[in-house]
Write an enzyme that holds these catalytic residues in place. Structure first.
Site, short mmCIF file in Angstrom:
data_model
loop_
_atom_site.label_atom_id
_atom_site.label_comp_id
_atom_site.label_asym_id
_atom_site.label_seq_id
_atom_site.Cartn_x
_atom_site.Cartn_y
_atom_site.Cartn_z
N SER A 27 0.80 -1.22 0.00
CA SER A 27 0.00 0.00 0.00
C SER A 27 0.84 1.28 0.00
O SER A 27 0.47 2.23 -0.70
CB SER A 27 -0.96 0.00 1.19
OG SER A 27 -1.92 -1.02 1.01
N LYS A 77 -8.35 -5.82 11.77
CA LYS A 77 -9.57 -5.36 11.09
C LYS A 77 -10.81 -5.43 11.98
O LYS A 77 -11.69 -4.58 11.88
CB LYS A 77 -9.78 -6.15 9.80
CG LYS A 77 -8.77 -5.79 8.70
CD LYS A 77 -9.10 -6.50 7.39
CE LYS A 77 -8.10 -6.13 6.31
NZ LYS A 77 -8.42 -6.77 5.02
N ASN A 98 -11.25 -1.92 7.08
CA ASN A 98 -9.88 -1.78 6.57
C ASN A 98 -9.52 -0.32 6.32
O ASN A 98 -8.40 -0.03 5.90
CB ASN A 98 -9.69 -2.60 5.28
CG ASN A 98 -10.34 -1.94 4.08
OD1 ASN A 98 -11.26 -1.13 4.23
ND2 ASN A 98 -9.87 -2.26 2.90
N ASP A 113 -12.74 -3.46 1.13
CA ASP A 113 -12.55 -4.77 0.48
C ASP A 113 -13.86 -5.20 -0.20
O ASP A 113 -13.83 -5.94 -1.18
CB ASP A 113 -12.16 -5.85 1.51
CG ASP A 113 -10.74 -5.68 2.02
OD1 ASP A 113 -9.91 -5.07 1.31
OD2 ASP A 113 -10.45 -6.16 3.14
N GLY A 134 -13.14 -20.18 1.12
CA GLY A 134 -12.53 -19.60 2.31
C GLY A 134 -13.59 -19.14 3.28
O GLY A 134 -14.78 -19.02 2.92
N ALA A 135 -13.16 -18.91 4.53
CA ALA A 135 -14.11 -18.44 5.54
C ALA A 135 -13.46 -17.46 6.51
O ALA A 135 -13.96 -17.24 7.61
CB ALA A 135 -14.69 -19.64 6.30
N GLY A 136 -12.33 -16.86 6.09
CA GLY A 136 -11.67 -15.85 6.91
C GLY A 136 -12.23 -14.46 6.57
O GLY A 136 -13.31 -14.33 5.98
N GLY A 137 -11.46 -13.44 6.94
CA GLY A 137 -11.93 -12.07 6.75
C GLY A 137 -12.14 -11.72 5.28
O GLY A 137 -13.12 -11.04 4.94
N ARG A 159 -12.34 -25.32 3.79
CA ARG A 159 -11.73 -26.57 4.28
C ARG A 159 -12.35 -26.98 5.61
O ARG A 159 -12.72 -28.13 5.80
CB ARG A 159 -10.22 -26.34 4.43
CG ARG A 159 -9.47 -27.48 5.04
CD ARG A 159 -8.00 -27.18 5.09
NE ARG A 159 -7.68 -26.04 5.97
CZ ARG A 159 -6.46 -25.60 6.22
NH1 ARG A 159 -5.43 -26.18 5.63
NH2 ARG A 159 -6.25 -24.59 7.03
P1 NAP Z 1 -7.44 -15.97 6.88
O1 NAP Z 1 -8.46 -15.31 7.75
O2 NAP Z 1 -6.17 -16.49 7.48
O3 NAP Z 1 -8.20 -17.19 6.14
C1 NAP Z 1 -7.45 -18.13 5.40
C2 NAP Z 1 -8.43 -19.07 4.68
O4 NAP Z 1 -7.65 -19.94 3.85
C3 NAP Z 1 -9.26 -19.96 5.60
O5 NAP Z 1 -10.55 -20.11 5.05
C4 NAP Z 1 -8.48 -21.29 5.57
O6 NAP Z 1 -9.29 -22.41 5.79
C5 NAP Z 1 -8.01 -21.29 4.13
N1 NAP Z 1 -6.83 -22.15 3.95
C6 NAP Z 1 -5.58 -21.92 4.39
N2 NAP Z 1 -4.76 -22.92 4.02
C7 NAP Z 1 -5.53 -23.81 3.32
C8 NAP Z 1 -5.27 -25.04 2.68
N3 NAP Z 1 -4.04 -25.59 2.66
N4 NAP Z 1 -6.27 -25.68 2.04
C9 NAP Z 1 -7.52 -25.14 2.02
N5 NAP Z 1 -7.84 -23.96 2.62
C10 NAP Z 1 -6.85 -23.31 3.27
O7 NAP Z 1 -6.99 -15.00 5.69
P2 NAP Z 1 -7.77 -13.76 5.01
O8 NAP Z 1 -7.40 -12.52 5.72
O9 NAP Z 1 -9.18 -14.11 4.88
O10 NAP Z 1 -7.01 -13.70 3.59
C11 NAP Z 1 -7.11 -14.76 2.65
C12 NAP Z 1 -6.25 -14.42 1.43
O11 NAP Z 1 -6.78 -13.28 0.75
C13 NAP Z 1 -4.80 -14.07 1.78
O12 NAP Z 1 -3.95 -14.65 0.82
C14 NAP Z 1 -4.77 -12.57 1.67
O13 NAP Z 1 -3.49 -12.08 1.34
C15 NAP Z 1 -5.76 -12.32 0.55
N6 NAP Z 1 -6.36 -10.98 0.55
C16 NAP Z 1 -6.26 -10.23 -0.59
C17 NAP Z 1 -6.85 -9.00 -0.64
C18 NAP Z 1 -6.75 -8.19 -1.91
O14 NAP Z 1 -7.01 -7.00 -1.86
N7 NAP Z 1 -6.36 -8.79 -3.00
C19 NAP Z 1 -7.55 -8.49 0.46
C20 NAP Z 1 -7.64 -9.29 1.61
C21 NAP Z 1 -7.04 -10.54 1.64
P3 NAP Z 1 -9.56 -22.97 7.30
O15 NAP Z 1 -10.69 -22.17 7.84
O16 NAP Z 1 -9.93 -24.40 7.08
O17 NAP Z 1 -8.27 -22.80 8.07
#
Ligand code: NAP
Length: 290
Positions: A27, A77, A98, A113, A134-137, A159
């Protein structure tokens, strides 16, 4: 006309990205290029590494130190959403912020976002069938973006299924047991699968239960990296329309920029600063990994 001397004595207006860690953030390069491009030469966008236990106290001090606003990244966040006195609908619905800005002694919050993802998708979302992996932020923001934009069907695959269920219940969408069961038009990868540059395509597809499948018409990979991600390779090989995570980064940043400055964000400058070409795409990658 401002002389060189008067320019030097202009007070600085500060912006920053607050995270822990924050050294990896793209950023600052993107925002400083944008500020310069629109002539806001007294503005600076910094990196602020702030530990979780200090986050609230540090943010409360920022206005007095000359900060107009900040971006907030991992792991702050949710804390950012909680501390704000004024919250956008996107913050209310995702429970995360954010972007913060300071006005009249209050902290206001948005989650760009959400709108940034919609801005990056090059087609009308209303009426589409969509799946979010996915199920994170990031997944929460993506799912809410798609629901709020009128997608006809939004499913979430993760997952850990229990997390997908919680997300789907709070956003108002469905859980997918198989990512492509709904025959989606649009897939958003909001997992971190693909961040590791050594991960082979087959292993990534297996991790996401996509092995042997054909991509939907449009694939968004929120993961951004200097290497071609497995999902980018999967989508491009099949001729699907692909949206790069850096384009989403640029679009969420553009919304934050416009909120703080009141100026139209210079998208081309921002793309160039993060290494994208002018269409929000990359030049055809030579750095391919299978
Ligand atoms: P987070 O909260 O850590 O969530 C990670 C997610 O990935 C969870 O759903 C996790 O599943 C899954 N995961 C991790 N390893 C895995 C595997 N080996 N197999 C299957 N699923 C797996 O992360 P987040 O903040 O949501 O961010 C997710 C991604 O988006 C990151 O790479 C981040 O850099 C990117 N992002 C990009 C932007 C953009 O502007 N482009 C903005 C925000 C985030 P479980 O629940 O099973 O652990």
């Amino acid at each position: 006309m401002a002389t060189d001397a008067s320019k030097r004595t202009q007070p600085q207006v500060l912006l920053a990205v607050v995270g822990w860690p924050v050294a990896h953030s793209r950023s600052p390069q993107m925002m400083n290029a944008a500020l310069h491009a629109v002539g806001l030469d007294a503005w600076r966008y910094l990196r602020l590494p702030v530990a979780p236990e200090s986050f609230v106290a540090v943010v409360r001090e920022l206005p007095a130190l000359g900060y107009r606003g900040v971006n907030v990244t991992i792991p702050h966040k949710i804390a950012a959403a909680e501390l704000a006195e004024v919250r956008s609908d996107a913050v209310e619905k995702t429970g995360a912020a954010n972007t913060l800005w300071f006005a009249d002694g209050a902290v206001a919050a948005d989650n760009t976002d959400v709108g940034g993802l919609l801005d990056a998708i090059p087609r009308e979302v209303r009426g589409l069938r969509a799946v979010v992996l996915g199920a994170g932020g990031a997944a929460r923001a993506a799912a809410w973006a798609l629901v709020s934009a009128g997608a006809a069907d939004v499913t979430v695959w993760n997952r850990t299924r229990e997390r997908a269920r919680e997300l789907a219940e709070s956003i108002g969408c469905r859980v997918a047991h198989d990512p492509l069961a709904s025959a989606p038009d649009l897939l958003v990868n909001a997992t971190s699968v693909g961040l590791d540059p050594t991960l082979a395509l087959d292993d990534a597809l297996a991790a996401l239960r996509l092995a042997g499948s054909t991509p939907p018409a449009t694939v968004v990979d929120l993961v951004y990296a200097d290497h071609e991600t497995p999902l980018e390779r999967w989508a491009r090989r099949a001729g699907a329309s692909f949206v790069h995570g850096l384009e989403v980064l640029v679009r969420q940043g553009a919304r934050s920029f416009e909120r703080w400055t009141g100026r139209t964000a210079p998208l081309e400058v921002m793309r160039s600063a993060v290494g994208l070409d002018s269409g929000g795409d990359r030049p055809a990658p030579a750095r391919v990994r299978v």
